[in-house]
Motif scaffolding. Structure first.
Motif, PDB file in Angstrom:
ATOM      1  N   ARG A  72       0.851  -1.189   0.000  1.00 29.39           N
ATOM      2  CA  ARG A  72       0.000   0.000   0.000  1.00 29.39           C
ATOM      3  C   ARG A  72       0.885   1.237   0.000  1.00 29.39           C
ATOM      4  N   LEU A  73       0.356   2.296  -0.546  1.00 27.35           N
ATOM      5  CA  LEU A  73       1.152   3.510  -0.713  1.00 27.35           C
ATOM      6  C   LEU A  73       1.538   4.117   0.629  1.00 27.35           C
ATOM      7  N   SER A  74       2.773   4.542   0.716  1.00 21.48           N
ATOM      8  CA  SER A  74       3.233   5.307   1.872  1.00 21.48           C
ATOM      9  C   SER A  74       2.773   6.754   1.692  1.00 21.48           C
ATOM     10  N   PRO A  75       2.906   7.608   2.711  1.00 22.00           N
ATOM     11  CA  PRO A  75       2.557   9.022   2.523  1.00 22.00           C
ATOM     12  C   PRO A  75       3.304   9.650   1.340  1.00 22.00           C
ATOM     13  N   ALA A  76       4.586   9.321   1.209  1.00 14.05           N
ATOM     14  CA  ALA A  76       5.347   9.844   0.066  1.00 14.05           C
ATOM     15  C   ALA A  76       4.816   9.268  -1.243  1.00 14.05           C
ATOM     16  N   GLY A  77       4.391   7.994  -1.201  1.00 11.07           N
ATOM     17  CA  GLY A  77       3.843   7.358  -2.395  1.00 11.07           C
ATOM     18  C   GLY A  77       2.564   8.016  -2.860  1.00 11.07           C
ATOM     19  N   HIS A  78       1.703   8.397  -1.900  1.00 13.79           N
ATOM     20  CA  HIS A  78       0.459   9.094  -2.250  1.00 13.79           C
ATOM     21  C   HIS A  78       0.771  10.422  -2.946  1.00 13.79           C
ATOM     22  N   SER A  79       1.748  11.152  -2.427  1.00 11.51           N
ATOM     23  CA  SER A  79       2.121  12.434  -3.037  1.00 11.51           C
ATOM     24  C   SER A  79       2.700  12.228  -4.430  1.00 11.51           C
ATOM     25  N   PHE A  80       3.548  11.207  -4.562  1.00 11.32           N
ATOM     26  CA  PHE A  80       4.203  10.962  -5.846  1.00 11.32           C
ATOM     27  C   PHE A  80       3.219  10.454  -6.892  1.00 11.32           C
ATOM     28  N   LEU A  81       2.185   9.734  -6.462  1.00 13.59           N
ATOM     29  CA  LEU A  81       1.212   9.167  -7.396  1.00 13.59           C
ATOM     30  C   LEU A  81       0.535  10.259  -8.214  1.00 13.59           C
ATOM     31  N   ARG A  82       0.190  11.354  -7.566  1.00 18.14           N
ATOM     32  CA  ARG A  82      -0.498  12.445  -8.269  1.00 18.14           C
ATOM     33  C   ARG A  82       0.379  12.998  -9.393  1.00 18.14           C
ATOM     34  N   TYR A  83       1.652  13.203  -9.097  1.00 23.70           N
ATOM     35  CA  TYR A  83       2.557  13.728 -10.123  1.00 23.70           C
ATOM     36  C   TYR A  83       2.815  12.687 -11.221  1.00 23.70           C
ATOM     37  N   SER A  84       2.927  11.446 -10.822  1.00 23.91           N
ATOM     38  CA  SER A  84       3.153  10.383 -11.796  1.00 23.91           C
ATOM     39  C   SER A  84       1.995  10.292 -12.783  1.00 23.91           C
ATOM     40  N   GLN A  85       0.777  10.386 -12.272  1.00 29.82           N
ATOM     41  CA  GLN A  85      -0.397  10.336 -13.142  1.00 29.82           C
ATOM     42  C   GLN A  85      -0.438  11.533 -14.091  1.00 29.82           C
ATOM     43  N   GLN A  86      -0.069  12.707 -13.584  1.00 27.89           N
ATOM     44  CA  GLN A  86      -0.056  13.904 -14.426  1.00 27.89           C
ATOM     45  C   GLN A  86       0.978  13.782 -15.536  1.00 27.89           C
ATOM     46  N   ILE A  87       2.155  13.257 -15.196  1.00 28.87           N
ATOM     47  CA  ILE A  87       3.217  13.105 -16.197  1.00 28.87           C
ATOM     48  C   ILE A  87       2.775  12.149 -17.302  1.00 28.87           C
ATOM     49  N   LEU A  88       2.220  11.015 -16.925  1.00 30.40           N
ATOM     50  CA  LEU A  88       1.794  10.032 -17.921  1.00 30.40           C
ATOM     51  C   LEU A  88       0.640  10.557 -18.762  1.00 30.40           C
ATOM     52  N   ALA A  89      -0.250  11.343 -18.145  1.00 30.81           N
ATOM     53  CA  ALA A  89      -1.356  11.935 -18.901  1.00 30.81           C
ATOM     54  C   ALA A  89      -0.835  12.935 -19.929  1.00 30.81           C
ATOM     55  N   ALA A 137       0.602  14.398 -25.496  1.00 28.71           N
ATOM     56  CA  ALA A 137       1.620  14.766 -26.482  1.00 28.71           C
ATOM     57  C   ALA A 137       1.633  13.782 -27.648  1.00 28.71           C
ATOM     58  N   ARG A 138       1.475  12.512 -27.350  1.00 33.52           N
ATOM     59  CA  ARG A 138       1.446  11.506 -28.416  1.00 33.52           C
ATOM     60  C   ARG A 138       0.244  11.708 -29.332  1.00 33.52           C
ATOM     61  N   MET A 139      -0.895  12.059 -28.744  1.00 30.22           N
ATOM     62  CA  MET A 139      -2.090  12.297 -29.546  1.00 30.22           C
ATOM     63  C   MET A 139      -1.924  13.518 -30.440  1.00 30.22           C
ATOM     64  N   VAL A 140      -1.272  14.558 -29.902  1.00 31.58           N
ATOM     65  CA  VAL A 140      -1.092  15.789 -30.669  1.00 31.58           C
ATOM     66  C   VAL A 140      -0.237  15.548 -31.900  1.00 31.58           C
ATOM     67  N   VAL A 141       0.873  14.835 -31.733  1.00 29.07           N
ATOM     68  CA  VAL A 141       1.791  14.654 -32.862  1.00 29.07           C
ATOM     69  C   VAL A 141       1.356  13.540 -33.801  1.00 29.07           C
ATOM     70  N   ALA A 142       0.500  12.637 -33.331  1.00 25.45           N
ATOM     71  CA  ALA A 142       0.108  11.500 -34.166  1.00 25.45           C
ATOM     72  C   ALA A 142      -1.283  11.642 -34.764  1.00 25.45           C
ATOM     73  N   ASP A 165      -4.639  12.974 -36.864  1.00 24.16           N
ATOM     74  CA  ASP A 165      -4.862  13.426 -38.231  1.00 24.16           C
ATOM     75  C   ASP A 165      -5.214  14.905 -38.280  1.00 24.16           C
ATOM     76  N   GLU A 166      -5.877  15.411 -37.237  1.00 26.50           N
ATOM     77  CA  GLU A 166      -6.291  16.811 -37.218  1.00 26.50           C
ATOM     78  C   GLU A 166      -5.210  17.661 -36.562  1.00 26.50           C
ATOM     79  N   PRO A 167      -4.755  18.743 -37.244  1.00 26.83           N
ATOM     80  CA  PRO A 167      -3.732  19.609 -36.643  1.00 26.83           C
ATOM     81  C   PRO A 167      -4.202  20.170 -35.310  1.00 26.83           C
ATOM     82  N   GLN A 168      -3.312  20.184 -34.341  1.00 26.10           N
ATOM     83  CA  GLN A 168      -3.637  20.724 -33.034  1.00 26.10           C
ATOM     84  C   GLN A 168      -2.355  21.117 -32.322  1.00 26.10           C
ATOM     85  N   GLY A 169      -2.510  21.889 -31.260  1.00 31.07           N
ATOM     86  CA  GLY A 169      -1.352  22.318 -30.492  1.00 31.07           C
ATOM     87  C   GLY A 169      -1.051  23.790 -30.700  1.00 31.07           C
ATOM     88  N   LEU A 170       0.115  24.209 -30.219  1.00 38.47           N
ATOM     89  CA  LEU A 170       0.523  25.612 -30.275  1.00 38.47           C
ATOM     90  C   LEU A 170       1.254  25.905 -31.578  1.00 38.47           C
TER      91      LEU A 170
END
Length: 220
Positions: free
Chosen positions: A56-73, A78-83, A85-90
């Motif tokens: 089970r997640l430690s207190p540090a694990g709970h904090s890190f999980l939020r950032y890990s999920q954001q990074i993977l999202a 980013a993969r969807m933007v570059v791959a 068919d419809e142009p998107q992004g900045l």
């Protein structure tokens, strides 16, 4: 730390089991155990509290999980933007100030209607500054005065403009630069293409302007 470690960490956090997480990410359990230990060593904290066969997640694990999920999202986005068919992004676009004010608003509006997922970041300035932005990678493209002579860039004619000299009321018509030789003039900054054309016009007639008062924009 790498994306694979983050995916493994998320899988263990969701399942609470190395065995189930290994099935989820299609790895052998021993590999997951090693990579999670490496991640904890890299971070300098224990991410899980180990209880018999459960984790089970430690207190540090709970904090890190939020950032890990954001990074993977963000990676998935980013993969969807570059791959996709419809142009998107900045899209960082540069333009002469006069062109941005008069020429391109309607064009950009039509483009935005056709490709609503494109976000424009418009920068204005002299041609020299805009060309520098494209070569340095801070701008994707730019509307500048042509022809573009830079060896690493390609220019496409879009608009044709006629330069004019504005003189005080009652001044005699000016047809040659020699007729205003030595006169004080108002012009844009030295790296502006219009300024260079104006100076070339004087030089071709073996004349030269007097004092040059520099303007930041065509508004004055």
């Amino acid at each position: 730390m790498d994306l694979t470690q983050l995916e493994m960490f998320n899988a263990v956090a969701q399942t609470g089991s190395i065995t189930l997480a290994a099935q989820k990410v299609h790895r052998v359990p021993s590999n997951l155990t090693t990579r999670i230990r490496q991640l904890e060593a890299d971070l300098g904290v224990e991410l899980f509290i180990r209880e018999n066969q459960r984790l089970r997640l430690s207190p540090a694990g709970h904090s890190f999980l939020r950032y890990s999920q954001q990074i993977l999202a963000l990676v998935d986005e980013a993969r969807m933007v570059v791959a996709g068919d419809e142009p998107q992004g900045l899209f960082a676009l540069g333009s002469l100030e006069s062109t941005a004010a008069v020429r391109i608003p309607e064009t950009l509006a039509r483009y935005n209607q056709r490709y609503p997922k494109i976000q424009f970041d418009l920068a204005t300035g002299p041609s020299g500054t805009m060309i520098d932005g494209v070569t340095e990678g801070t701008l994707s493209a730019a509307f500048v005065d042509g022809p573009v002579m830079h060896p690493g860039l390609e220019g496409i004619p879009v608009y044709r403009e006629e330069m004019m000299i504005v003189t005080p009321h009652g001044h005699a018509p000016v047809k040659r630069a020699s007729e205003v030789n030595g006169a004080s003039i108002y012009a844009f900054r030295a790296n502006c293409s219009y300024r260079r054309h104006f100076e070339s016009w004087f030089h071709a007639d073996r004349a030269s302007p007097g004092r040059i008062h520099e303007m930041e924009s065509y508004h004055g």
